[in-house]
Scaffold this active site. Structure first.
Site, PDB file in Angstrom:
ATOM      1  CG  LEU A 190      -1.844  -1.219   1.296  1.00 14.90           C
ATOM      2  CD1 LEU A 190      -2.635  -1.202   2.598  1.00 14.90           C
ATOM      3  CD2 LEU A 190      -2.778  -1.285   0.103  1.00 14.90           C
ATOM      4  CG  HIS A 229      -3.201   1.277  -2.365  1.00 16.44           C
ATOM      5  ND1 HIS A 229      -1.847   1.058  -2.450  1.00 16.44           N
ATOM      6  CD2 HIS A 229      -3.759   0.518  -3.330  1.00 16.44           C
ATOM      7  CE1 HIS A 229      -1.596   0.206  -3.417  1.00 16.44           C
ATOM      8  NE2 HIS A 229      -2.731  -0.137  -3.982  1.00 16.44           N
TER       9      HIS A 229
END
Ligand code: PAF
Length: 254
Positions: free
Chosen positions: A34, A38
């Site tokens: 991530l 995101h």
């Protein structure tokens, strides 16, 4: 405290309990690794829904190159910590064998728009993406699901699938998040060497500059990128390049 759900049957029960209570549920599907891009989806989902779920699943069906799948960055504990600090309510982290208990005998295929650009360069990619997204949407039953516009073709195909199959989840596009120098955020950026990272922002600069798609492709090659495609479609210039072992995509509205 973020709740982690792994078992599909229990996850379905948990998600159903949320939606049956009249609570709105937003889903952010990810493959982990991530980054800020995101998190912008997670924040948008949190603004528009009572409860936010993030799925973390590296989907083998969308990789045509086993080496690329092997190299894909995975660090669930780190991802979980990031999601916890971003205030994610639920993380769905299923097992590959459970997601593909059918041995991938059943798949979703789109036969027109998936055939060019990413579909032309990555065999079976969109079958893999559409299939896993359909599974995720069915398991979670979210009111809304959030996808980044960096993967513009992917977003369009997912939205088309949701319409074609009368899915109850609304598919929401979210703007591309860029580094300070214009490079689109991607989990793959972490694999660039420092020399490649220095060159990488020229990809966006050239795509966003003047000239025909052919001119831009030539300029990218001159700059040191290996170009898969630069194409104009529906008011956007879309491109994919290789920088060493890393493949990057990006697009800009004309
Ligand atoms: O964009 C991605 O990260 C993936 O293609 C997705 C939508 C999570 C499906 O595996």
């Amino acid at each position: 405290m973020t709740e982690v759900l792994q078992d599909i049957a229990s996850a379905r029960k948990r998600f159903r309990k949320i939606t049956r209570a009249g609570t709105s549920l937003g889903l952010v599907p990810t493959m982990g690794a991530l980054h800020e891009g995101h998190l912008s989806l997670v924040r948008r989902a949190a603004d528009e829904n009572d409860v936010v779920a993030v799925s973390v699943f590296v989907n083998p069906a969308q990789f045509d190159d086993p080496e690329d799948l092997k190299r894909y960055p995975r660090n669930f504990e780190e991802d979980r910590g990031i999601l916890e600090s971003a205030g994610t309510d639920l993380v769905f982290y299923p097992d590959t064998g459970d997601m593909y208990a059918d041995g991938y005998r059943y798949k979703v295929t789109e036969i027109e728009d998936s055939q060019f650009q990413e579909g032309a360069h990555r065999r079976g990619f969109f079958d893999g993406v559409l299939t896993v997204v359909l599974k995720l949407l069915n398991i979670v039953g979210a009111d809304r699901a959030y996808f980044g516009e960096k993967d513009w073709q992917q977003f369009n195909l997912i939205r088309g699938m949701a319409e074609a199959f009368f899915l109850n989840t609304e598919i929401i596009p979210c703007p591309i998040i860029r580094e300070y120098d214009g490079l689109a955020m991607s989990s793959r950026n972490a694999r660039l060497s420092s020399a490649e990272r220095e060159l990488a922002p020229a990809f966006h600069r050239i795509l966003a500059g003047t000239g025909s798609p052919e001119d831009k492709a030539a300029r990218l090659e001159d700059a040191g990128f290996a170009v898969d495609y630069v194409e104009e479609r529906e008011g956007r210039i879309l491109g994919a390049i290789h920088l060493g072992k890393v493949r990057l995509i990006d697009n800009v509205r004309i």
